[in-house]
Enzyme design. Structure first.
Site, PDB file in Angstrom:
ATOM      1  N   ILE A 180       3.971   4.548  12.937  1.00 52.37           N
ATOM      2  CA  ILE A 180       4.682   4.815  14.194  1.00 52.37           C
ATOM      3  C   ILE A 180       3.842   4.409  15.402  1.00 52.37           C
ATOM      4  CG2 ILE A 180       5.667   6.661  15.631  1.00 52.37           C
ATOM      5  CD1 ILE A 180       6.625   8.036  13.117  1.00 52.37           C
ATOM      6  N   HIS A 437      10.073 -26.297   1.659  1.00 52.97           N
ATOM      7  CA  HIS A 437       9.179 -26.890   2.642  1.00 52.97           C
ATOM      8  C   HIS A 437       9.946 -27.339   3.873  1.00 52.97           C
ATOM      9  CE1 HIS A 437       5.559 -28.904   3.979  1.00 52.97           C
ATOM     10  NE2 HIS A 437       6.285 -29.972   4.250  1.00 52.97           N
TER      11      HIS A 437
HETATM   12  P1  NDP Z   1       1.153   7.865   9.243  1.00 50.50           P
HETATM   13  O1  NDP Z   1       0.808   8.796   8.151  1.00 50.50           O
HETATM   14  O2  NDP Z   1       1.529   6.467   8.931  1.00 50.50           O
HETATM   15  O3  NDP Z   1      -0.046   7.813  10.281  1.00 50.50           O
HETATM   16  C1  NDP Z   1      -0.594   8.969  10.849  1.00 50.50           C
HETATM   17  C2  NDP Z   1      -1.746   8.561  11.745  1.00 50.50           C
HETATM   18  O4  NDP Z   1      -2.205   9.698  12.447  1.00 50.50           O
HETATM   19  C3  NDP Z   1      -2.906   7.991  10.961  1.00 50.50           C
HETATM   20  O5  NDP Z   1      -3.450   6.916  11.676  1.00 50.50           O
HETATM   21  C4  NDP Z   1      -3.858   9.178  10.894  1.00 50.50           C
HETATM   22  O6  NDP Z   1      -5.206   8.802  10.825  1.00 50.50           O
HETATM   23  C5  NDP Z   1      -3.610   9.833  12.236  1.00 50.50           C
HETATM   24  N1  NDP Z   1      -3.948  11.247  12.200  1.00 50.50           N
HETATM   25  C6  NDP Z   1      -3.555  12.179  11.305  1.00 50.50           C
HETATM   26  N2  NDP Z   1      -4.084  13.383  11.587  1.00 50.50           N
HETATM   27  C7  NDP Z   1      -4.842  13.203  12.692  1.00 50.50           C
HETATM   28  C8  NDP Z   1      -5.668  14.070  13.446  1.00 50.50           C
HETATM   29  N3  NDP Z   1      -5.789  15.361  13.127  1.00 50.50           N
HETATM   30  N4  NDP Z   1      -6.319  13.554  14.497  1.00 50.50           N
HETATM   31  C9  NDP Z   1      -6.192  12.251  14.817  1.00 50.50           C
HETATM   32  N5  NDP Z   1      -5.425  11.375  14.136  1.00 50.50           N
HETATM   33  C10 NDP Z   1      -4.757  11.856  13.078  1.00 50.50           C
HETATM   34  O7  NDP Z   1       2.289   8.624  10.055  1.00 50.50           O
HETATM   35  P2  NDP Z   1       3.280   8.172  11.206  1.00 50.50           P
HETATM   36  O8  NDP Z   1       3.450   9.379  12.038  1.00 50.50           O
HETATM   37  O9  NDP Z   1       2.854   6.902  11.847  1.00 50.50           O
HETATM   38  O10 NDP Z   1       4.586   7.866  10.368  1.00 50.50           O
HETATM   39  C11 NDP Z   1       5.134   8.851   9.511  1.00 50.50           C
HETATM   40  C12 NDP Z   1       5.778   8.239   8.307  1.00 50.50           C
HETATM   41  O11 NDP Z   1       7.007   7.642   8.690  1.00 50.50           O
HETATM   42  C13 NDP Z   1       4.989   7.115   7.656  1.00 50.50           C
HETATM   43  O12 NDP Z   1       4.052   7.588   6.732  1.00 50.50           O
HETATM   44  C14 NDP Z   1       6.059   6.311   6.997  1.00 50.50           C
HETATM   45  O13 NDP Z   1       6.295   6.858   5.724  1.00 50.50           O
HETATM   46  C15 NDP Z   1       7.271   6.521   7.876  1.00 50.50           C
HETATM   47  N6  NDP Z   1       7.524   5.348   8.736  1.00 50.50           N
HETATM   48  C16 NDP Z   1       7.805   4.148   8.162  1.00 50.50           C
HETATM   49  C17 NDP Z   1       8.039   3.045   8.938  1.00 50.50           C
HETATM   50  C18 NDP Z   1       8.330   1.734   8.294  1.00 50.50           C
HETATM   51  O14 NDP Z   1       8.636   1.717   7.096  1.00 50.50           O
HETATM   52  N7  NDP Z   1       8.241   0.614   9.009  1.00 50.50           N
HETATM   53  C19 NDP Z   1       8.018   3.112  10.395  1.00 50.50           C
HETATM   54  C20 NDP Z   1       7.693   4.418  10.891  1.00 50.50           C
HETATM   55  C21 NDP Z   1       7.460   5.488  10.090  1.00 50.50           C
HETATM   56  P3  NDP Z   1      -5.934   8.470   9.425  1.00 50.50           P
HETATM   57  O15 NDP Z   1      -5.352   7.185   8.946  1.00 50.50           O
HETATM   58  O16 NDP Z   1      -7.362   8.356   9.816  1.00 50.50           O
HETATM   59  O17 NDP Z   1      -5.643   9.633   8.533  1.00 50.50           O
END
Ligand code: NDP
Length: 463
Positions: A180, A437
């Site tokens: 997101i 191609h």
């Molecule tokens: P994600 O799980 O993809 O990403 C969460 C992000 O937040 C990561 O970068 C994570 O860091 C960070 N984070 C988590 N906890 C903390 C914290 N306490 N402090 C700081 N940073 C933190 O979740 P999203 O919210 O982006 O999306 C949710 C779900 O929605 C996705 O997993 C996906 O399944 C779905 N989705 C799919 C899409 C698609 O198919 N195109 C588009 C949008 C959503 P770290 O990596 O270091 O843990």
């Protein structure tokens, strides 16, 4: 014992609607469905659909720039009207919602536009005080943004709010480096918003192939996102009309808005799981078996609320398989092992299926066929944006274990690559396919020699 319904579905998102429609329409079951918000769920109303339309809206500047490279010397995107776009978007979502409702009504599903909670193994309470009984109950309540617990977090928006904004913020902070945060950073920068993205890690999109992540990280900066790695907010407080953010390195900055995109939690709060004894996993997700059945035999759950693979088409497949099994006498499990996905960035998307290079080498020897190049279309226009294609191959069986594409329309490409890979295709079968191609995708069938081989977890890399 007789029941009001054969099936009662809680949640009108992708998984719930599919299950209800097939159970009633194809298998003649008496079905009720409760939805407390707009029909269609996260994907249709607050996620995939409006997000993808925003991605299209956001690429005008990049397209104009490319066209200037083709000789349209005056090409400019011109001013963008958020109000016009948002009103059109709202009309489109209303149209889609009506299609969902019409499908349910044609199938004979009784829709209850209110919240429902579990009160027994076969009983549901509706918000208006009525109770309904059902032979089977399906929980398909999805997920909700997960807070990270910092002071002032309630001042921030979550992705649901973005589609409803009155006007675009001048300056925004996006927190996170997942799907997101990266997609909305691309969108908002493309729409002309001064966009800062703070991510605690060293490259966005953890869990994806590292080489693809690095390219995505570089691209975010290239499209104008002020990406700050190794940084995360510690506190938010109101500052005039905007929000002052204190980061974990002690620095402090003002923004017009903050968007938290730090993951999503299964939406089970107040659902009555405790009262009915439905077992949950430590993160609150409903525990289910391969048949999407919970610890209570009459209660099933599909989609994000079970936190398996949180993608719309997976929820749809889970909902459909549950109904085929329980109402259609066609037992069907969902294979979660190979599911393709795409992150809709611009100009290049990141798309993936199967194992990453890191996962493959942790399992054993793997041949990596990888190429990085400047595609004809954007190179001609003067851009040095790079495409990456990668195939991971098991040297013992020649089977393709994974495919990763960073490039224009990579989501479209991976959908097709997922078919042979899901069927267990070998690299020799990819090679036997004659190229189309000139395309970027032809690289997938023309990479002849491995770029490197990993000998497995203990071994190094050659090549
Ligand atoms: P994600 O799980 O993809 O990403 C969460 C992000 O937040 C990561 O970068 C994570 O860091 C960070 N984070 C988590 N906890 C903390 C914290 N306490 N402090 C700081 N940073 C933190 O979740 P999203 O919210 O982006 O999306 C949710 C779900 O929605 C996705 O997993 C996906 O399944 C779905 N989705 C799919 C899409 C698609 O198919 N195109 C588009 C949008 C959503 P770290 O990596 O270091 O843990």
């Amino acid at each position: 014992m007789s029941f009001d319904y054969d099936l009662f579905v809680i949640g009108g998102g992708s998984g719930g609607v599919r299950a209800a429609r097939i159970a009633a329409g194809e298998y003649g079951a008496k079905v009720g469905l409760a939805e407390e918000s707009r029909m269609g769920g996260t994907c249709v109303i607050r996620g995939c659909v409006p997000k993808k339309l925003m991605i299209f809206a956001s690429q005008a500047g990049l397209m104009a720039e490319e066209m200037r490279g083709y000789g349209w010397a005056e090409a400019q995107a011109g001013p963008f009207s958020w109000e016009t776009f948002r009103d059109k978007l709202d009309a489109e979502l209303t149209r889609l919602e009506l299609i969902y409702r019409a499908g349910l009504s044609r199938a004979g599903v009784e829709v209850h536009d209110q919240r429902a909670t579990l009160v027994g193994h076969h009983e549901i309470a509706l918000a208006d005080g009525t109770r309904k009984t059902a032979r089977h109950i399906l929980i398909a309540t999805g997920g909700r943004p997960a807070p990270i617990g910092i002071p002032g977090e309630e001042l921030a928006m979550v992705s649901d709010d973005l589609f409803l904004m009155d006007r675009l913020p001048g300056r925004i902070l996006l927190v996170g480096g997942g799907f997101i945060a990266c997609e909305f950073a691309t969108i908002l920068a493309g729409l002309g918003v001064d966009t800062v993205q703070a991510y605690r890690g060293d490259a966005v999109l953890r869990g994806f192939d590292r080489e693809a992540r690095d390219l995505a990280t570089l691209q975010l900066s290239a499209v104008g996102v002020d990406l700050r790695l190794g940084l995360t907010p510690a506190a938010l407080e109101r500052s005039g009309e905007g929000i002052a953010v204190t980061f974990d390195d002690g620095s402090r900055e003002d923004f017009d808005a903050v968007l938290m995109a730090t993951g999503r939690d299964p939406y089970t709060r107040g659902l009555g799981l405790e009262a009915t004894g439905v077992a949950v996993k430590p993160n609150g997700a409903i525990a289910v078996d391969d048949w999407s059945q919970t610890s209570v035999p009459s209660i099933f759950a599909v989609g994000d609320v079970t936190d398996r693979i949180n993608l719309t088409p997976v929820a749809i497949r889970e909902g459909h398989s549950f109904v085929d099994t329980v109402f259609g006498a066609k037992p069907r499990k969902v294979d979660h092992s190979i599911v393709a996905s795409a992150v809709y960035l611009r100009p290049h998307e990141l798309a993936t299926v199967g194992l990453t290079e890191e996962e493959a080498r942790a399992q054993g020897p793997v041949d990596v066929y990888a190429t990085t190049f400047r595609p004809m279309r954007s190179m001609f226009a003067g851009s040095d944006a790079k495409v990456m294609m990668k195939l991971l191959v098991d040297p013992a069986t020649d089977r393709v274990l994974g495919c990763h594409i960073f490039g224009p329309e990579a989501g479209e490409m991976i959908q097709l690559a997922a078919i042979p890979i899901g069927m267990g295709a070998t690299k020799a079968q990819f090679d036997a396919t004659i190229a189309v191609h000139p395309t970027a995708a032809e690289e997938l069938v023309t990479m002849r020699t491995p770029t490197r081989r990993h000998e497995g977890p203990a071994g190094g890399a050659k090549g």
